[in-house]
Design a protein around this motif. Structure first.
Motif, PDB file in Angstrom:
ATOM      1  N   GLN A  28    -136.963 -51.956  16.952  1.00 26.84           N
ATOM      2  CA  GLN A  28    -137.385 -52.230  18.336  1.00 26.84           C
ATOM      3  C   GLN A  28    -138.385 -53.378  18.402  1.00 26.84           C
ATOM      4  O   GLN A  28    -138.322 -54.211  19.314  1.00 26.84           O
ATOM      5  CB  GLN A  28    -137.972 -50.964  18.982  1.00 26.84           C
ATOM      6  CG  GLN A  28    -136.954 -49.913  19.369  1.00 26.84           C
ATOM      7  CD  GLN A  28    -135.783 -50.473  20.155  1.00 26.84           C
ATOM      8  OE1 GLN A  28    -134.742 -50.812  19.596  1.00 26.84           O
ATOM      9  NE2 GLN A  28    -135.944 -50.605  21.463  1.00 26.84           N
ATOM     10  N   ASP A 106    -129.174 -43.522  17.443  1.00 27.60           N
ATOM     11  CA  ASP A 106    -128.993 -44.252  18.695  1.00 27.60           C
ATOM     12  C   ASP A 106    -129.013 -43.368  19.932  1.00 27.60           C
ATOM     13  O   ASP A 106    -129.089 -43.864  21.041  1.00 27.60           O
ATOM     14  CB  ASP A 106    -127.680 -45.040  18.659  1.00 27.60           C
ATOM     15  CG  ASP A 106    -127.824 -46.256  17.769  1.00 27.60           C
ATOM     16  OD1 ASP A 106    -128.864 -46.942  17.883  1.00 27.60           O
ATOM     17  OD2 ASP A 106    -126.935 -46.504  16.944  1.00 27.60           O
ATOM     18  N   TYR A 107    -128.890 -42.096  19.773  1.00 27.20           N
ATOM     19  CA  TYR A 107    -128.878 -41.255  20.966  1.00 27.20           C
ATOM     20  C   TYR A 107    -129.319 -39.834  20.648  1.00 27.20           C
ATOM     21  O   TYR A 107    -128.818 -39.227  19.712  1.00 27.20           O
ATOM     22  CB  TYR A 107    -127.483 -41.195  21.595  1.00 27.20           C
ATOM     23  CG  TYR A 107    -127.475 -40.332  22.824  1.00 27.20           C
ATOM     24  CD1 TYR A 107    -128.020 -40.800  24.017  1.00 27.20           C
ATOM     25  CD2 TYR A 107    -126.993 -39.028  22.777  1.00 27.20           C
ATOM     26  CE1 TYR A 107    -128.067 -40.006  25.138  1.00 27.20           C
ATOM     27  CE2 TYR A 107    -127.038 -38.212  23.897  1.00 27.20           C
ATOM     28  CZ  TYR A 107    -127.564 -38.708  25.076  1.00 27.20           C
ATOM     29  OH  TYR A 107    -127.631 -37.918  26.189  1.00 27.20           O
ATOM     30  N   HIS A 115    -139.504 -41.569  20.730  1.00 28.54           N
ATOM     31  CA  HIS A 115    -139.487 -41.838  22.173  1.00 28.54           C
ATOM     32  C   HIS A 115    -140.895 -41.672  22.758  1.00 28.54           C
ATOM     33  O   HIS A 115    -141.394 -42.545  23.460  1.00 28.54           O
ATOM     34  CB  HIS A 115    -138.505 -40.920  22.907  1.00 28.54           C
ATOM     35  CG  HIS A 115    -138.729 -40.953  24.392  1.00 28.54           C
ATOM     36  ND1 HIS A 115    -138.151 -41.902  25.206  1.00 28.54           N
ATOM     37  CD2 HIS A 115    -139.529 -40.213  25.194  1.00 28.54           C
ATOM     38  CE1 HIS A 115    -138.576 -41.730  26.445  1.00 28.54           C
ATOM     39  NE2 HIS A 115    -139.412 -40.707  26.463  1.00 28.54           N
ATOM     40  N   SER A 180    -137.619 -47.564  24.065  1.00 31.55           N
ATOM     41  CA  SER A 180    -137.406 -46.797  22.836  1.00 31.55           C
ATOM     42  C   SER A 180    -135.925 -46.688  22.497  1.00 31.55           C
ATOM     43  O   SER A 180    -135.565 -46.065  21.506  1.00 31.55           O
ATOM     44  CB  SER A 180    -138.027 -45.395  22.962  1.00 31.55           C
ATOM     45  OG  SER A 180    -137.392 -44.663  23.998  1.00 31.55           O
ATOM     46  N   SER A 181    -135.061 -47.284  23.314  1.00 31.12           N
ATOM     47  CA  SER A 181    -133.609 -47.210  23.090  1.00 31.12           C
ATOM     48  C   SER A 181    -133.056 -48.594  22.780  1.00 31.12           C
ATOM     49  O   SER A 181    -133.168 -49.510  23.603  1.00 31.12           O
ATOM     50  CB  SER A 181    -132.923 -46.650  24.337  1.00 31.12           C
ATOM     51  OG  SER A 181    -131.546 -47.006  24.365  1.00 31.12           O
ATOM     52  N   HIS A 182    -132.446 -48.722  21.624  1.00 31.37           N
ATOM     53  CA  HIS A 182    -131.895 -50.010  21.214  1.00 31.37           C
ATOM     54  C   HIS A 182    -130.824 -50.472  22.209  1.00 31.37           C
ATOM     55  O   HIS A 182    -130.833 -51.619  22.666  1.00 31.37           O
ATOM     56  CB  HIS A 182    -131.280 -49.870  19.818  1.00 31.37           C
ATOM     57  CG  HIS A 182    -131.048 -51.168  19.137  1.00 31.37           C
ATOM     58  ND1 HIS A 182    -132.065 -52.012  18.783  1.00 31.37           N
ATOM     59  CD2 HIS A 182    -129.904 -51.786  18.753  1.00 31.37           C
ATOM     60  CE1 HIS A 182    -131.566 -53.089  18.202  1.00 31.37           C
ATOM     61  NE2 HIS A 182    -130.260 -52.978  18.181  1.00 31.37           N
ATOM     62  N   GLU A 184    -130.190 -49.422  25.414  1.00 26.76           N
ATOM     63  CA  GLU A 184    -130.583 -49.620  26.814  1.00 26.76           C
ATOM     64  C   GLU A 184    -131.535 -50.809  26.973  1.00 26.76           C
ATOM     65  O   GLU A 184    -131.620 -51.397  28.049  1.00 26.76           O
ATOM     66  CB  GLU A 184    -131.189 -48.334  27.404  1.00 26.76           C
ATOM     67  CG  GLU A 184    -131.180 -48.350  28.926  1.00 26.76           C
ATOM     68  CD  GLU A 184    -131.078 -46.976  29.580  1.00 26.76           C
ATOM     69  OE1 GLU A 184    -131.028 -45.974  28.849  1.00 26.76           O
ATOM     70  OE2 GLU A 184    -131.044 -46.913  30.824  1.00 26.76           O
TER      71      GLU A 184
END
Ligand SMILES: [Fe+2]
Length: 273
Positions: A28, A106-107, A115, A180-182, A184
């Motif tokens: 990130q 990733d999820y 997060h 925190s999401s690659h 999004e």
């Protein structure tokens, strides 16, 4: 101990846990410059601890205390709303202590320590945003008396979790769920699918959201001052009364009165439904 707080037990993390943090962190940090808001990027340094891996909440809290009077406390999963608001109102951010497994890189549905800490803590170093988070907690405690939590929760969702902010005319990221999401972090700025609309308090609080996929609409603020001022200056009692008479809006809706920055195709959402 305050409501629902547990010990982080930093010593119980495994080498694999720390390696997962380091992997997510470096990924990130490499992609966010130019995408995330300057205030978020400036705050990342607070996470560079004296020990590698997952931050030790005690050391992190000492640093935050010095900056803005916030601290980070560990909790086990979701906690009751009243306890959550009570913590925020007292400048305590609640964070999960577990970290995702490699298969979930990733999820994952439930927020983990990456997060919660990477996504949320850097902005708590910013004095204006730090005040907004406290004001939100205080507003939450009041909203409980009006039975309006679901309306107020949308404000948190579309700002703290999935907000965009204008920086020198360009859109940048500040919502924790995005940074925190690659995936999004790219989608929220670059994809043609979602709407990007100017932030308006009542509009946001009418809008439903999805918890299981990328957002269909992002709301854009002009500054953290704007966000804090609107939250402090609004009398929420008549606003909640008004909201009760207004219909909820679908997550993809665009209204005639909206300040449309991008009208999304919703192609991504359609393909996934
Ligand atoms: Fe979050």
């Amino acid at each position: 101990m305050q409501g629902c707080v547990i010990r982080q037990d930093w010593n119980l993390y495994t080498a694999a846990d720390h390696a997962m943090w380091d992997r997510l962190f470096s990924r990130q940090v490499a992609m966010l410059p130019g995408r995330a808001a300057p205030a978020f990027l400036e705050g990342i340094d607070v996470l560079r601890m004296s020990k590698p891996g997952i931050p030790d909440f005690e050391e992190l809290s000492e640093r935050l205390q010095r900056a803005t009077g916030w601290s980070v406390v560990a909790v086990r999963g979701l906690i009751p709303e009243e306890a959550f608001f009570e913590h925020l109102a007292n400048r305590r951010f609640v964070a999960a202590r577990f970290i995702r497994a490699p298969a979930q890189i990733d999820y994952l549905q439930e927020p983990d320590v990456f997060h919660d800490v990477f996504g949320h803590v850097p902005l708590l170093v910013n004095p204006v945003f730090a005040d907004y988070m406290q004001a939100y907690g205080e507003g939450g405690l009041r909203a409980m008396q009006f039975g309006s939590i679901h309306h107020l929760a949308r404000l948190y969702w579309y700002t703290v979790e999935f907000g965009l902010i204008r920086t020198h005319g360009a859109l940048t990221l500040y919502g924790a769920g995005i940074v925190s999401s690659h995936g999004e972090s790219v989608f929220a700025l670059d994809d043609d699918s979602p709407n990007r609309l100017g932030f308006e308090l009542t509009r946001v609080m009418r809008t439903k959201y999805r918890i299981d996929d990328f957002q269909q609409t992002y709301f854009v603020i002009d500054s953290f001052d704007q966000l804090l001022r609107q939250t402090l200056d609004t009398d929420f009692a008549p606003l909640y009364a008004n909201l009760r008479s207004l219909a909820d809006l679908e997550a993809s809706a665009v209204l005639p009165g909206d300040r449309v920055i991008t009208r999304g195709t919703q192609a991504y959402a359609r393909a996934r439904s």
